[in-house]
Design a protein around this motif. Structure first.
Motif, PDB file in Angstrom:
ATOM      1  N   SER A   1      53.805 -25.826 -13.056  1.00 29.18           N
ATOM      2  CA  SER A   1      53.209 -24.699 -12.335  1.00 29.18           C
ATOM      3  C   SER A   1      54.159 -23.507 -12.422  1.00 29.18           C
ATOM      4  CB  SER A   1      52.920 -25.080 -10.891  1.00 29.18           C
ATOM      5  OG  SER A   1      54.072 -25.606 -10.307  1.00 29.18           O
ATOM      6  N   PRO A   2      53.580 -22.332 -12.503  1.00 27.21           N
ATOM      7  CA  PRO A   2      54.438 -21.150 -12.597  1.00 27.21           C
ATOM      8  C   PRO A   2      55.230 -20.964 -11.319  1.00 27.21           C
ATOM      9  CG  PRO A   2      52.120 -20.523 -12.317  1.00 27.21           C
ATOM     10  CD  PRO A   2      52.163 -22.020 -12.440  1.00 27.21           C
ATOM     11  N   GLY A   3      56.373 -20.390 -11.434  1.00 23.02           N
ATOM     12  CA  GLY A   3      57.182 -20.128 -10.241  1.00 23.02           C
ATOM     13  C   GLY A   3      56.439 -19.179  -9.325  1.00 23.02           C
ATOM     14  N   PRO A   4      56.748 -19.235  -8.051  1.00 16.47           N
ATOM     15  CA  PRO A   4      56.018 -18.366  -7.138  1.00 16.47           C
ATOM     16  C   PRO A   4      56.323 -16.897  -7.439  1.00 16.47           C
ATOM     17  CG  PRO A   4      57.811 -19.496  -6.003  1.00 16.47           C
ATOM     18  CD  PRO A   4      57.764 -20.027  -7.407  1.00 16.47           C
ATOM     19  N   ASP A   5      55.291 -16.143  -7.649  1.00 16.71           N
ATOM     20  CA  ASP A   5      55.438 -14.700  -7.835  1.00 16.71           C
ATOM     21  C   ASP A   5      54.613 -14.043  -6.746  1.00 16.71           C
ATOM     22  OD1 ASP A   5      55.366 -12.069  -8.415  1.00 16.71           O
ATOM     23  OD2 ASP A   5      54.575 -12.287 -10.448  1.00 16.71           O
ATOM     24  N   PRO A   6      55.268 -13.637  -5.672  1.00 14.40           N
ATOM     25  CA  PRO A   6      54.535 -13.176  -4.494  1.00 14.40           C
ATOM     26  C   PRO A   6      53.684 -11.944  -4.766  1.00 14.40           C
ATOM     27  CG  PRO A   6      56.917 -12.951  -4.179  1.00 14.40           C
ATOM     28  CD  PRO A   6      56.701 -13.535  -5.531  1.00 14.40           C
TER      29      PRO A   6
ATOM     30  N   GLY B   1      48.752 -13.257  -8.060  1.00 11.80           N
ATOM     31  CA  GLY B   1      47.922 -14.289  -7.444  1.00 11.80           C
ATOM     32  C   GLY B   1      47.210 -13.802  -6.216  1.00 11.80           C
ATOM     33  N   ALA B   2      46.742 -14.755  -5.424  1.00  6.38           N
ATOM     34  CA  ALA B   2      45.914 -14.425  -4.271  1.00  6.38           C
ATOM     35  C   ALA B   2      46.730 -13.690  -3.209  1.00  6.38           C
ATOM     36  CB  ALA B   2      45.332 -15.700  -3.690  1.00  6.38           C
ATOM     37  N   PRO B   3      46.114 -12.729  -2.559  1.00 13.39           N
ATOM     38  CA  PRO B   3      46.837 -12.032  -1.497  1.00 13.39           C
ATOM     39  C   PRO B   3      47.059 -12.933  -0.289  1.00 13.39           C
ATOM     40  CG  PRO B   3      44.561 -11.274  -1.607  1.00 13.39           C
ATOM     41  CD  PRO B   3      44.759 -12.225  -2.752  1.00 13.39           C
TER      42      PRO B   3
ATOM     43  N   LYS C   1      54.695  -8.134  -2.317  1.00 15.06           N
ATOM     44  CA  LYS C   1      53.553  -9.016  -2.080  1.00 15.06           C
ATOM     45  C   LYS C   1      52.281  -8.213  -1.882  1.00 15.06           C
ATOM     46  CE  LYS C   1      54.435  -9.573   2.841  1.00 15.06           C
ATOM     47  NZ  LYS C   1      54.810 -10.545   3.850  1.00 15.06           N
ATOM     48  N   ARG C   2      51.170  -8.934  -1.974  1.00 11.77           N
ATOM     49  CA  ARG C   2      49.889  -8.308  -1.673  1.00 11.77           C
ATOM     50  C   ARG C   2      49.334  -8.991  -0.447  1.00 11.77           C
ATOM     51  NH1 ARG C   2      45.549  -8.594  -5.130  1.00 11.77           N
ATOM     52  NH2 ARG C   2      46.230 -10.616  -5.912  1.00 11.77           N
ATOM     53  N   LEU C   3      48.654  -8.244   0.388  1.00 13.20           N
ATOM     54  CA  LEU C   3      47.992  -8.898   1.506  1.00 13.20           C
ATOM     55  C   LEU C   3      46.634  -8.292   1.752  1.00 13.20           C
ATOM     56  CD1 LEU C   3      48.136  -7.170   4.413  1.00 13.20           C
ATOM     57  CD2 LEU C   3      50.501  -7.842   4.254  1.00 13.20           C
ATOM     58  N   ARG C   4      45.838  -9.001   2.488  1.00 13.17           N
ATOM     59  CA  ARG C   4      44.514  -8.535   2.863  1.00 13.17           C
ATOM     60  C   ARG C   4      44.438  -8.671   4.366  1.00 13.17           C
ATOM     61  NH1 ARG C   4      39.928 -12.169   0.847  1.00 13.17           N
ATOM     62  NH2 ARG C   4      39.976 -12.913   2.991  1.00 13.17           N
ATOM     63  N   LEU C   5      44.291  -7.538   5.047  1.00 11.92           N
ATOM     64  CA  LEU C   5      44.251  -7.545   6.511  1.00 11.92           C
ATOM     65  C   LEU C   5      42.801  -7.441   6.962  1.00 11.92           C
ATOM     66  CD1 LEU C   5      45.866  -7.346   9.203  1.00 11.92           C
ATOM     67  CD2 LEU C   5      45.824  -4.865   8.906  1.00 11.92           C
ATOM     68  N   ASP C   6      42.334  -8.434   7.685  1.00  8.83           N
ATOM     69  CA  ASP C   6      40.988  -8.419   8.269  1.00  8.83           C
ATOM     70  C   ASP C   6      41.127  -8.208   9.767  1.00  8.83           C
ATOM     71  OD1 ASP C   6      38.987  -8.816   6.225  1.00  8.83           O
ATOM     72  OD2 ASP C   6      39.906 -10.779   5.887  1.00  8.83           O
TER      73      ASP C   6
END
Ligand code: C5P
Length: 149
Positions: free
Chosen positions: A13-18, A21-23, A98-103
């Motif tokens: 698995s690829p190393g974590p890349d914050p 990928g998914a937010p 990082k990416r995030l999604r705020l709901d």
């Protein structure tokens, strides 16, 4: 009579890349008091975005519904039992790391002795003063949504 070795299970698995990928999914609530003021919580030292004022909430665990995640966060951070109402706004936010999604959801009702259980400062803010509080970038569009005529 040995059998064949187990086949490889797939590429490593690829190393974590914050930043890829998914937010990170984050939920937050707009909590009002009897006078219509809105609750902001100040992020404590040592966390990212320390010192900024945010709509209370936090990370959504994968197995939770958004409403359950928000109820849990508000119980942990503020000691209240909250009834989660309408979805108000979704804010996609990209940070360098990082990416995030705020709901963001309206809190329809809440009860309990509301207090900052994690040492965070709290403020009850009239809607027209929200813009005076420095906030994380993802929370700023929420203010705009709340102050639209
Ligand atoms: O609170 P916690 O650190 O779990 O939040 C996860 C991420 O969501 C953090 O990067 C935080 O900055 C962000 N967040 C936000 N606005 C909020 C709540 C959290 O940008 N109202």
């Amino acid at each position: 009579p040995g059998h064949d070795p187990e086949p490889p299970t797939g590429p490593p698995s690829p190393g974590p890349d914050p930043a890829a990928g998914a937010p990170v999914e984050v939920v937050a609530g707009v909590i009002r008091d009897a006078r219509g003021r809105i609750l902001l919580a100040r992020r404590t030292q040592g966390r990212d975005l320390a010192g900024l004022w945010e709509f209370p909430g936090g990370k959504h665990e994968p197995e939770e519904t958004p409403a359950a995640a928000l109820r849990r966060e508000l119980r942990e951070e503020l000691g209240i039992e909250a009834e989660v109402g309408d979805a108000l706004i979704r804010v996609p936010q990209a940070y360098p790391h990082k990416r995030l999604r705020l709901d963001v959801y309206a809190i329809r009702a809440w009860k309990g002795p509301l207090r900052g259980l994690e040492g965070q400062a709290l403020a009850w803010v009239p809607v027209h003063k929200l813009a005076d509080y420095p906030m994380p970038p993802a929370d700023i569009p929420v203010v705009a949504a709340l102050t639209q005529p």
